[in-house]
Scaffold this motif. Structure first.
Motif, mmCIF file in Angstrom:
data_model
loop_
_atom_site.group_PDB
_atom_site.id
_atom_site.type_symbol
_atom_site.label_atom_id
_atom_site.label_comp_id
_atom_site.label_asym_id
_atom_site.label_seq_id
_atom_site.Cartn_x
_atom_site.Cartn_y
_atom_site.Cartn_z
ATOM 1 N N GLY A 231 0.813 -1.204 0.000
ATOM 2 C CA GLY A 231 0.000 0.000 0.000
ATOM 3 C C GLY A 231 0.849 1.256 0.000
ATOM 4 N N TRP A 232 0.216 2.394 -0.180
ATOM 5 C CA TRP A 232 0.914 3.675 -0.181
ATOM 6 C C TRP A 232 -0.035 4.774 0.257
ATOM 7 N N VAL A 233 0.535 5.900 0.645
ATOM 8 C CA VAL A 233 -0.235 7.051 1.108
ATOM 9 C C VAL A 233 0.279 8.296 0.400
ATOM 10 N N GLU A 234 -0.625 9.132 -0.069
ATOM 11 C CA GLU A 234 -0.268 10.429 -0.643
ATOM 12 C C GLU A 234 -0.825 11.523 0.253
ATOM 13 N N VAL A 235 0.031 12.482 0.620
ATOM 14 C CA VAL A 235 -0.356 13.554 1.534
ATOM 15 C C VAL A 235 -0.140 14.898 0.854
ATOM 16 N N GLN A 236 -1.152 15.757 0.902
ATOM 17 C CA GLN A 236 -1.052 17.108 0.349
ATOM 18 C C GLN A 236 -1.348 18.100 1.464
ATOM 19 N N GLY A 237 -0.392 18.960 1.778
ATOM 20 C CA GLY A 237 -0.579 19.960 2.821
ATOM 21 C C GLY A 237 -1.051 21.283 2.242
ATOM 22 N N ASN B 17 3.548 -0.533 12.779
ATOM 23 C CA ASN B 17 4.632 -1.514 12.926
ATOM 24 C C ASN B 17 5.773 -1.275 11.937
ATOM 25 N N GLY B 18 5.904 -0.023 11.462
ATOM 26 C CA GLY B 18 6.970 0.292 10.515
ATOM 27 C C GLY B 18 7.861 1.409 11.015
ATOM 28 N N GLN B 19 8.821 1.790 10.207
ATOM 29 C CA GLN B 19 9.756 2.847 10.559
ATOM 30 C C GLN B 19 9.262 4.193 10.044
ATOM 31 N N THR B 20 9.612 5.251 10.759
ATOM 32 C CA THR B 20 9.215 6.604 10.374
ATOM 33 C C THR B 20 10.047 7.083 9.192
ATOM 34 N N VAL B 21 9.370 7.692 8.232
ATOM 35 C CA VAL B 21 10.025 8.266 7.061
ATOM 36 C C VAL B 21 9.708 9.756 7.032
ATOM 37 N N MET B 22 10.706 10.570 6.706
ATOM 38 C CA MET B 22 10.539 12.017 6.670
ATOM 39 C C MET B 22 10.603 12.512 5.231
ATOM 40 N N GLN B 23 9.752 13.477 4.886
ATOM 41 C CA GLN B 23 9.827 14.104 3.568
ATOM 42 C C GLN B 23 9.496 15.587 3.685
ATOM 43 N N ALA C 132 2.885 17.179 -3.298
ATOM 44 C CA ALA C 132 2.315 16.050 -2.562
ATOM 45 C C ALA C 132 3.436 15.087 -2.189
ATOM 46 N N ALA C 133 3.337 14.501 -1.005
ATOM 47 C CA ALA C 133 4.338 13.544 -0.532
ATOM 48 C C ALA C 133 3.758 12.137 -0.577
ATOM 49 N N ASN C 134 4.540 11.194 -1.074
ATOM 50 C CA ASN C 134 4.117 9.795 -1.132
ATOM 51 C C ASN C 134 4.912 8.974 -0.125
ATOM 52 N N PHE C 135 4.216 8.080 0.573
ATOM 53 C CA PHE C 135 4.855 7.203 1.549
ATOM 54 C C PHE C 135 4.374 5.775 1.329
ATOM 55 N N ASP D 226 0.736 26.742 -0.198
ATOM 56 C CA ASP D 226 1.260 25.503 -0.774
ATOM 57 C C ASP D 226 1.887 24.589 0.269
ATOM 58 N N GLY D 227 2.062 25.077 1.482
ATOM 59 C CA GLY D 227 2.683 24.257 2.516
ATOM 60 C C GLY D 227 4.172 24.058 2.323
ATOM 61 N N ILE D 228 4.797 24.894 1.489
ATOM 62 C CA ILE D 228 6.241 24.762 1.254
ATOM 63 C C ILE D 228 6.997 25.067 2.541
ATOM 64 N N GLY D 229 7.939 24.218 2.866
ATOM 65 C CA GLY D 229 8.689 24.342 4.105
ATOM 66 C C GLY D 229 8.215 23.389 5.185
ATOM 67 N N ALA D 230 7.055 22.773 4.978
ATOM 68 C CA ALA D 230 6.568 21.785 5.944
ATOM 69 C C ALA D 230 7.374 20.495 5.812
ATOM 70 N N VAL D 231 7.447 19.752 6.901
ATOM 71 C CA VAL D 231 8.113 18.446 6.896
ATOM 72 C C VAL D 231 7.110 17.407 7.376
ATOM 73 N N PHE D 232 6.876 16.390 6.548
ATOM 74 C CA PHE D 232 5.954 15.314 6.898
ATOM 75 C C PHE D 232 6.738 14.142 7.480
ATOM 76 N N PHE D 233 6.240 13.604 8.589
ATOM 77 C CA PHE D 233 6.797 12.396 9.195
ATOM 78 C C PHE D 233 5.690 11.343 9.168
ATOM 79 N N PHE D 234 5.927 10.257 8.453
ATOM 80 C CA PHE D 234 4.900 9.224 8.343
ATOM 81 C C PHE D 234 5.437 7.905 8.872
ATOM 82 N N THR D 235 4.633 7.256 9.728
ATOM 83 C CA THR D 235 5.019 5.976 10.311
ATOM 84 C C THR D 235 3.934 4.948 10.037
ATOM 85 N N PRO D 236 4.188 3.968 9.168
ATOM 86 C CA PRO D 236 3.208 2.892 8.988
ATOM 87 C C PRO D 236 3.067 2.092 10.277
#
Length: 204
Positions: free
Chosen positions: A127-133, A160-166, A181-184, A148-158
């Protein structure tokens, strides 16, 4: 919503699959056969984004000129200490003269550059997730973050998974802009947790 922060405009979660990779090399012969050969393109700008909304980042690039056959490609006469020294080539548009440090035009006239759009499509069941701020300027009385949310940092944790930053950047390479948009990836999880660090330091 907090003053000076933003909100997440959309979160899309879907399942898709991807090609097999072994030893760092793609084993999908069809994908390799239809990909762009950049050897003779002088690429100036590169941007990525999920153009067809399948969870995989697609690549857009533009060259300011191309050097098709029979224009020669020559190895660099000296090394920079890079791992690419042995394979790096250049187009001899200028050649050295008898005077040290002086070059003259070789007479080569190069055609205009090209646009390349490479779509990554795959199938591995993950699976995957797309996030738009979206920032709060103009939406709330105390809004300070750009829309546009430019400068924001997304932290996504599935789960039982590891956190990914974008981070969401206002540019990618020369005259280029990645998708806002950020994809995880979710892996085998069905959901995860999103944390956003907005410009100014607000987290939510």
């Amino acid at each position: 919503m907090f003053p000076g922060s933003g909100l997440v405009e959309q979160v899309i979660s879907l399942n898709q699959e991807s090609p097999s990779f072994q030893g760092g090399e793609c084993q999908d012969a069809n994908a390799l056969a239809t990909s762009t050969n950049h050897t003779r393109r002088n690429v100036q700008g590169v941007a990525v984004g999920d153009l067809n909304h399948d969870g995989f980042s697609d690549i857009v690039s533009v060259s300011n000129f191309d050097s098709p056959e029979p224009i020669p490609l020559q190895p660099y006469p000296f090394a920079y200490g890079s791992p690419f020294d042995e394979t790096a080539l250049f187009v001899p548009t200028f050649v050295p003269t008898e005077n040290p440090g002086e070059f003259v035009w070789s007479g080569l006239e190069l055609p205009d550059g090209t646009l390349s759009v490479e779509i990554n499509s795959a199938d591995n069941g993950n699976g995957w997730v797309e996030v738009q701020g979206i920032g709060t300027v103009g939406l709330t009385p105390d809004g300070h973050v750009n829309r546009d949310g430019i400068g924001a940092v997304f932290f996504f944790t599935p789960d039982n998974g590891q956190t990914v930053m974008q981070p969401i950047l206002g540019g990618s390479s020369y005259a280029s802009q990645d998708s806002l948009a950020a994809n995880f990836g979710l892996g085998s999880s069905l959901q995860g947790t999103l944390e956003v660090l907005w410009p100014g330091g607000v987290r939510n």
